[in-house]
Design a protein around this motif. Structure first.
Motif, mmCIF file in Angstrom:
data_model
loop_
_atom_site.group_PDB
_atom_site.id
_atom_site.type_symbol
_atom_site.label_atom_id
_atom_site.label_comp_id
_atom_site.label_asym_id
_atom_site.label_seq_id
_atom_site.Cartn_x
_atom_site.Cartn_y
_atom_site.Cartn_z
ATOM 1 N N TRP A 44 0.274 1.498 5.199
ATOM 2 C CA TRP A 44 0.502 2.245 3.952
ATOM 3 C C TRP A 44 0.701 1.237 2.836
ATOM 4 C CZ3 TRP A 44 2.308 3.600 8.648
ATOM 5 C CH2 TRP A 44 2.157 4.929 9.058
ATOM 6 N N VAL B 280 -5.981 0.696 11.117
ATOM 7 C CA VAL B 280 -6.355 -0.707 11.281
ATOM 8 C C VAL B 280 -6.608 -0.987 12.756
ATOM 9 C CG1 VAL B 280 -5.071 -1.503 9.249
ATOM 10 C CG2 VAL B 280 -3.934 -1.429 11.473
ATOM 11 N N ALA C 101 -8.451 -2.734 -1.443
ATOM 12 C CA ALA C 101 -7.195 -2.154 -1.930
ATOM 13 C C ALA C 101 -6.014 -3.058 -1.584
ATOM 14 C CB ALA C 101 -6.999 -0.761 -1.343
ATOM 15 N N MET C 102 -5.990 -3.597 -0.367
ATOM 16 C CA MET C 102 -4.908 -4.503 0.044
ATOM 17 C C MET C 102 -4.896 -5.742 -0.847
ATOM 18 S SD MET C 102 -2.406 -5.307 2.185
ATOM 19 C CE MET C 102 -2.579 -4.338 3.672
ATOM 20 N N MET D 225 -9.306 -4.155 8.896
ATOM 21 C CA MET D 225 -9.411 -2.879 8.199
ATOM 22 C C MET D 225 -10.809 -2.745 7.615
ATOM 23 S SD MET D 225 -6.943 -4.018 5.037
ATOM 24 C CE MET D 225 -5.730 -4.513 6.210
ATOM 25 N N ARG E 274 -1.605 1.821 11.802
ATOM 26 C CA ARG E 274 -1.801 2.368 10.455
ATOM 27 C C ARG E 274 -1.030 1.532 9.451
ATOM 28 N NH1 ARG E 274 -3.745 6.656 7.951
ATOM 29 N NH2 ARG E 274 -4.563 7.572 9.854
ATOM 30 N N TYR F 228 3.300 -1.599 7.868
ATOM 31 C CA TYR F 228 2.390 -1.706 9.012
ATOM 32 C C TYR F 228 3.099 -1.139 10.231
ATOM 33 C CZ TYR F 228 -0.415 -4.059 12.688
ATOM 34 O OH TYR F 228 -1.187 -4.349 13.790
ATOM 35 N N ALA G 177 -10.602 -7.883 6.281
ATOM 36 C CA ALA G 177 -11.737 -6.985 6.525
ATOM 37 C C ALA G 177 -12.924 -7.843 6.935
ATOM 38 C CB ALA G 177 -12.063 -6.187 5.275
ATOM 39 N N ARG H 169 -1.417 4.943 -0.404
ATOM 40 C CA ARG H 169 -2.718 4.866 0.265
ATOM 41 C C ARG H 169 -2.414 4.514 1.720
ATOM 42 N NH1 ARG H 169 -8.238 2.735 -1.504
ATOM 43 N NH2 ARG H 169 -9.292 2.382 0.476
ATOM 44 N N THR H 170 -3.069 5.195 2.655
ATOM 45 C CA THR H 170 -2.869 4.902 4.067
ATOM 46 C C THR H 170 -4.215 4.845 4.777
ATOM 47 O OG1 THR H 170 -1.697 5.520 6.098
ATOM 48 C CG2 THR H 170 -2.476 7.334 4.705
ATOM 49 N N PHE H 171 -4.286 4.000 5.795
ATOM 50 C CA PHE H 171 -5.531 3.834 6.536
ATOM 51 C C PHE H 171 -5.244 3.242 7.912
ATOM 52 C CE2 PHE H 171 -4.828 0.498 3.404
ATOM 53 C CZ PHE H 171 -4.803 -0.661 4.168
ATOM 54 N N ASP I 65 -10.589 -0.652 2.295
ATOM 55 C CA ASP I 65 -9.138 -0.815 2.465
ATOM 56 C C ASP I 65 -8.738 -2.266 2.226
ATOM 57 O OD1 ASP I 65 -8.896 1.916 3.103
ATOM 58 O OD2 ASP I 65 -9.365 1.504 5.208
#
Length: 185
Positions: free
Chosen positions: A81, A96, A170-171, A163, A79, A73, A143, A92-94, A167
């Protein structure tokens, strides 16, 4: 034309050519990268060794985040990963939406999880993965059930790092209790 006046004109011409060359150099040095003409492969900027120039990937895992399987984080980048163990596996990255209370940089472990609850801000959330406490505030990824990532009310002390639902899924799959979480500046 006399000899002295032709020498004078030649001198002025040389001076003008030098001035135009200098101005052209100045203009080319101040062109933004996106407007500059593309460089040929193998070329490099003046003063840097050929082949040493690499453009930094904004989505690359932060170098100071350690090794092995982990959640990273990055506070400033907003962001996350999900970095797997498998060699060559692309993380995977996104993006937040940070909470109003952030954990200090460091290494943590997932301490608890909740499938679906109401967050401290009153929003229905899912896939809550908690990893730190700052004072009385539990910090964790989640989320919003409705898919929103609204900036939190700065008057509330909240610890939910929001997120997108995909995402969050996935987390939830990636980070069971005990998983490593690395927070970087």
């Amino acid at each position: 034309m006399s000899r002295s006046s032709s020498g004078f004109v030649a001198g002025l011409t040389a001076l003008a050519v030098a001035a135009v060359g200098f101005l052209a150099y100045q203009a080319s040095a101040n062109v933004p990268d996106e407007l500059a003409s593309p460089k040929k492969p193998g070329s490099s900027a003046a003063g840097s060794p050929a082949g040493k120039e690499k453009k930094k990937d904004a989505h690359a895992v932060p170098a100071a985040s350690g090794t092995g399987q982990r959640v990273v984080y990055a506070l400033a980048a907003k962001r996350v990963w999900l970095v797997g163990k498998a060699v060559g596996q692309k993380p995977r990255t996104f993006v937040v939406m940070p909470s109003t209370v952030s954990p200090p940089p460091g290494t943590y472990q997932v301490t608890s999880r909740s499938g679906e609850i109401t967050g401290s801000d009153g929003v229905d959330i899912e896939h809550v993965v908690r990893f730190a406490n700052v004072g009385q505030v539990a910090i964790g990824f989640s989320a919003a059930v409705d898919g929103t990532m609204v900036k939190p009310d700065p008057n509330l002390k909240t610890g939910g790092v929001r997120m997108a639902p995909a995402d969050g899924d996935a987390m939830w799959t990636f980070a069971p209790i005990g998983s490593k979480v690395v927070v970087v500046p």
